[in-house]
Motif scaffolding. Structure first.
Motif, PDB file in Angstrom:
ATOM      1  N   LEU A   1       0.835  -1.201   0.000  1.00 44.72           N
ATOM      2  CA  LEU A   1       0.000   0.000   0.000  1.00 44.72           C
ATOM      3  C   LEU A   1       0.873   1.256   0.000  1.00 44.72           C
ATOM      4  O   LEU A   1       0.584   2.220  -0.710  1.00 44.72           O
ATOM      5  N   GLY A   2       1.955   1.234   0.752  1.00 41.60           N
ATOM      6  CA  GLY A   2       2.862   2.378   0.799  1.00 41.60           C
ATOM      7  C   GLY A   2       3.576   2.605  -0.522  1.00 41.60           C
ATOM      8  O   GLY A   2       3.766   3.747  -0.949  1.00 41.60           O
ATOM      9  N   LEU A   3       3.981   1.518  -1.193  1.00 41.22           N
ATOM     10  CA  LEU A   3       4.633   1.671  -2.493  1.00 41.22           C
ATOM     11  C   LEU A   3       3.664   2.222  -3.540  1.00 41.22           C
ATOM     12  O   LEU A   3       4.067   2.984  -4.417  1.00 41.22           O
ATOM     13  N   GLY A   4       2.406   1.846  -3.440  1.00 40.59           N
ATOM     14  CA  GLY A   4       1.408   2.409  -4.354  1.00 40.59           C
ATOM     15  C   GLY A   4       1.257   3.907  -4.151  1.00 40.59           C
ATOM     16  O   GLY A   4       1.211   4.683  -5.113  1.00 40.59           O
TER      17      GLY A   4
ATOM     18  N   PHE B   1       2.393   7.428  -6.694  1.00 36.40           N
ATOM     19  CA  PHE B   1       1.670   8.655  -7.015  1.00 36.40           C
ATOM     20  C   PHE B   1       2.475   9.889  -6.624  1.00 36.40           C
ATOM     21  O   PHE B   1       2.455  10.901  -7.325  1.00 36.40           O
ATOM     22  N   VAL B   2       3.196   9.826  -5.509  1.00 36.62           N
ATOM     23  CA  VAL B   2       4.043  10.945  -5.106  1.00 36.62           C
ATOM     24  C   VAL B   2       5.159  11.148  -6.120  1.00 36.62           C
ATOM     25  O   VAL B   2       5.449  12.280  -6.528  1.00 36.62           O
ATOM     26  N   ALA B   3       5.783  10.055  -6.560  1.00 37.33           N
ATOM     27  CA  ALA B   3       6.846  10.154  -7.558  1.00 37.33           C
ATOM     28  C   ALA B   3       6.319  10.734  -8.860  1.00 37.33           C
ATOM     29  O   ALA B   3       6.985  11.554  -9.504  1.00 37.33           O
ATOM     30  N   LYS B   4       5.127  10.328  -9.261  1.00 37.54           N
ATOM     31  CA  LYS B   4       4.513  10.864 -10.482  1.00 37.54           C
ATOM     32  C   LYS B   4       4.328  12.364 -10.360  1.00 37.54           C
ATOM     33  O   LYS B   4       4.608  13.117 -11.294  1.00 37.54           O
ATOM     34  N   GLY B   5       3.869  12.828  -9.211  1.00 42.65           N
ATOM     35  CA  GLY B   5       3.684  14.262  -9.006  1.00 42.65           C
ATOM     36  C   GLY B   5       4.994  15.026  -9.051  1.00 42.65           C
ATOM     37  O   GLY B   5       5.072  16.108  -9.648  1.00 42.65           O
ATOM     38  N   ILE B   6       6.046  14.472  -8.443  1.00 43.40           N
ATOM     39  CA  ILE B   6       7.348  15.141  -8.450  1.00 43.40           C
ATOM     40  C   ILE B   6       7.914  15.184  -9.862  1.00 43.40           C
ATOM     41  O   ILE B   6       8.430  16.219 -10.302  1.00 43.40           O
TER      42      ILE B   6
END
Length: 72
Positions: free
Chosen positions: A50-53, A57-62
């Motif tokens: 769940l944390g990697l998912g 999304f955080v990586a996509k935003g950055i």
């Protein structure tokens, strides 16, 4: 309102909605794991997935912010 304002509001609402969904999924997973007496390794794996998912999304935003700032 300008089109830029609509895009900003849309982006904020999208990411806010995703945060809410991940929090709700975390609560649901926690409740299921607690009620079924899952061993610690199972909990670690489940929360890790769940944390990697969420991290994806955080990586996509950055990445999106970096690309937009460089003009790609």
């Amino acid at each position: 309102m300008l089109a830029e304002n609509y895009e900003l509001i849309e982006t904020i609402m999208l990411y806010g909605g995703l945060v809410c969904l991940f929090v709700l999924m975390g609560y649901a997973v926690h409740d299921v794991l607690k009620n079924n007496d899952v061993p610690m390794i199972g909990r670690v794996v489940t929360y890790g997935v769940l944390g990697l998912g969420a991290l994806g999304f955080v990586a996509k935003g950055i990445i999106e912010i970096i690309w937009l700032s460089t003009g790609v």
